[in-house]
Design a protein around this motif. Structure first.
Motif, short mmCIF file in Angstrom:
data_model
loop_
_atom_site.label_atom_id
_atom_site.label_comp_id
_atom_site.label_asym_id
_atom_site.label_seq_id
_atom_site.Cartn_x
_atom_site.Cartn_y
_atom_site.Cartn_z
N ALA A 20 2.56 6.54 6.53
CA ALA A 20 1.46 7.21 5.85
C ALA A 20 1.87 8.64 5.51
CB ALA A 20 0.20 7.21 6.71
N ILE A 52 0.86 -1.19 0.00
CA ILE A 52 0.00 0.00 0.00
C ILE A 52 0.89 1.23 0.00
CG2 ILE A 52 -1.86 1.26 1.16
CD1 ILE A 52 -2.58 -1.36 2.60
N ARG A 53 0.72 2.12 -0.97
CA ARG A 53 1.50 3.34 -1.03
C ARG A 53 1.15 4.25 0.15
NH1 ARG A 53 5.80 2.94 -4.43
NH2 ARG A 53 5.22 2.12 -6.48
N ALA A 94 -6.10 0.38 -4.00
CA ALA A 94 -4.76 0.76 -3.55
C ALA A 94 -3.92 -0.44 -3.14
CB ALA A 94 -4.85 1.74 -2.39
N GLU A 105 0.80 7.39 0.35
CA GLU A 105 -0.16 8.45 0.01
C GLU A 105 -1.58 7.92 -0.19
OE1 GLU A 105 2.04 7.33 -3.85
OE2 GLU A 105 2.47 7.55 -1.71
N ALA A 106 -1.74 6.59 -0.20
CA ALA A 106 -3.08 6.02 -0.34
C ALA A 106 -3.88 6.10 0.95
CB ALA A 106 -2.99 4.56 -0.80
N PHE A 107 -3.21 6.30 2.09
CA PHE A 107 -3.90 6.37 3.37
C PHE A 107 -4.55 7.74 3.59
CE2 PHE A 107 -0.68 3.05 4.61
CZ PHE A 107 -1.59 2.03 4.81
N ARG A 108 -5.66 7.73 4.29
CA ARG A 108 -6.32 8.97 4.71
C ARG A 108 -6.95 8.74 6.08
NH1 ARG A 108 -9.50 6.51 0.78
NH2 ARG A 108 -11.61 6.01 1.48
N SER A 134 -9.89 -0.17 5.98
CA SER A 134 -9.12 0.56 6.99
C SER A 134 -8.33 -0.42 7.84
CB SER A 134 -10.04 1.40 7.88
OG SER A 134 -10.87 0.57 8.68
N HIS A 181 -7.61 4.78 6.52
CA HIS A 181 -8.52 4.31 5.48
C HIS A 181 -7.82 4.32 4.12
CE1 HIS A 181 -12.12 4.67 8.14
NE2 HIS A 181 -11.34 5.56 8.73
N PHE A 182 -8.23 3.40 3.25
CA PHE A 182 -7.68 3.34 1.89
C PHE A 182 -8.66 2.60 1.01
CE2 PHE A 182 -6.22 -0.27 4.31
CZ PHE A 182 -6.33 -1.36 3.45
N ASP A 183 -8.54 2.80 -0.28
CA ASP A 183 -9.43 2.17 -1.24
C ASP A 183 -8.94 0.77 -1.60
OD1 ASP A 183 -11.03 4.46 -1.38
OD2 ASP A 183 -9.76 5.33 -2.96
#
Length: 358
Positions: free
Chosen positions: A322, A280-281, A344, A283-286, A294, A339-341
């Motif tokens: 992250a 998981i990159r 991702a 920048e993919a996390f929020r 998540s 959270h991530f899609d």
């Protein structure tokens, strides 16, 4: 017909293999970056293209013509080295035009070519100076001009920006990009700097231990890394790698009770009990509570770089990094939901290190 064809190139020193069956085909006007860590063989391959080193096997063809046994001066290539290699006793004008002078080009033609090259590189005001009177960036422009003035079929660059500071590197990257867009000359460029590779290249060959791990566009290399090595080498901060195991239709995180769903398109490619690395990159996390997946992690360190907040966290004994918006309010000890899609997630076989595809 391809401008440059590298076919089954091998290089050995005694029993040590430096290059192992390298195959690359480059169309006219493309910008190829050979990217890899020190010792991976990228500069050796560049020297073989230039004719400075002889291959142990395979062939190099330029415009369909084999370069086997062809002297470097007859290959219609120009090379820019890491060191500027300028003549300290000659002016910028003489440095740029020296190669043409040695080839017996008429003085008026030589003058016209030098002036045009200086105009392209925006160093017209420096032509009467000597290298000792120039900054590092100006010297590198002169070194590029000396290659550019010859109008070769192929430009070869061997880490030309590594001696410059960060600001000058950024300026020279933009300058090289502008020149390539203007001239559309075929370029082979060696670097260990992934930012240079991503910003300059039309094609990137990621090299490791004398082999090409992946060859593709910058977008393909970044968004669809073929191996774990490519996934971690390209990207800053590097991709997070979570150890998991296929268990009852999910990806159970090693060392904890959390699990992640298996993407529907990859279910048929996995088997029960298989060890899988989930990439998981950062920048993919929020931090928002939007839709998607998540994970829970405890913040260990948060560093504000200016445009982003880099957070290092612990997730059941595994390190997670992250890249968050700079206004994010997180600190050491905070328990967070990252959270991530679904899209991702990058899945790799833990044994082979290769990407798991549909």
């Amino acid at each position: 017909m391809s401008a440059l064809e590298i076919e089954n190139i091998r290089k050995t020193y005694g029993k040590t293999e430096i290059l192992k069956d390298i195959d690359i085909s480059l169309d006219s006007g493309e910008f190829l970056v050979l990217l890899g860590s020190s010792g991976c063989g990228k500069s050796t391959l560049l020297n073989i293209i230039a004719g400075l080193t002889e291959a142990s096997g395979g062939d190099i063809r330029i415009d369909g013509r084999s370069m086997l046994g062809v002297h470097p001066k007859d290959r219609d290539i120009a090379m820019v080295f890491q060191s500027y290699a300028l003549y300290p006793n000659l002016t910028v004008h003489r440095n740029i035009g020296f190669g043409l002078e040695m080839r017996g080009v008429r003085a008026d033609d030589r003058e016209r070519a030098v002036r045009e090259t200086a105009r392209l590189l925006q160093i017209e005001s420096l032509l009467d100076r000597k290298p000792s009177q120039l900054s590092g960036g100006q010297r590198q422009r002169v070194a590029i001009g000396r290659a550019l003035v010859r109008q070769p079929k192929i430009f070869l660059f061997d880490e030309p920006l590594s001696n410059l500071d960060a600001k000058l590197r950024m300026e020279m990257r933009a300058e090289l990009k502008r020149l390539h867009r203007l001239l559309r000359t075929t370029v082979v460029y060696v670097t260990h700097d992934q930012i240079e590779a991503m910003t300059l290249a039309s094609q990137i060959a990621v090299m490791r231990d004398g082999r090409i791990e992946q060859l593709g566009t910058p977008e393909e290399i970044y968004n669809h890394p073929a191996t774990l090595y490519v996934a971690t080498f390209v990207g800053a901060p590097p991709m997070n790698l979570l150890k998991t195991e296929v268990r009852e239709g999910t990806l159970a995180v090693t060392g904890g009770e959390s699990s992640l769903p298996i993407p529907q398109s990859l279910r048929a490619s996995l088997r029960e009990g298989q060890d899988v690395i989930v990439g998981i990159r950062p920048e993919a996390f929020r931090l928002d509570d939007g839709e998607g997946l998540s994970i829970s992690a405890r913040c260990e360190l948060a560093e504000l770089t200016g445009p982003e907040l880099i957070m290092m966290a612990d997730m059941q004994g595994q390190r997670v990094v992250a890249s968050l918006p700079p206004q994010s309010r997180v600190g050491p000890g905070d328990i967070l939901r990252l959270h991530f899609d679904n899209a991702a997630m990058h899945l790799f076989d833990a044994t082979s290190g290769k990407r798991i595809a549909t």
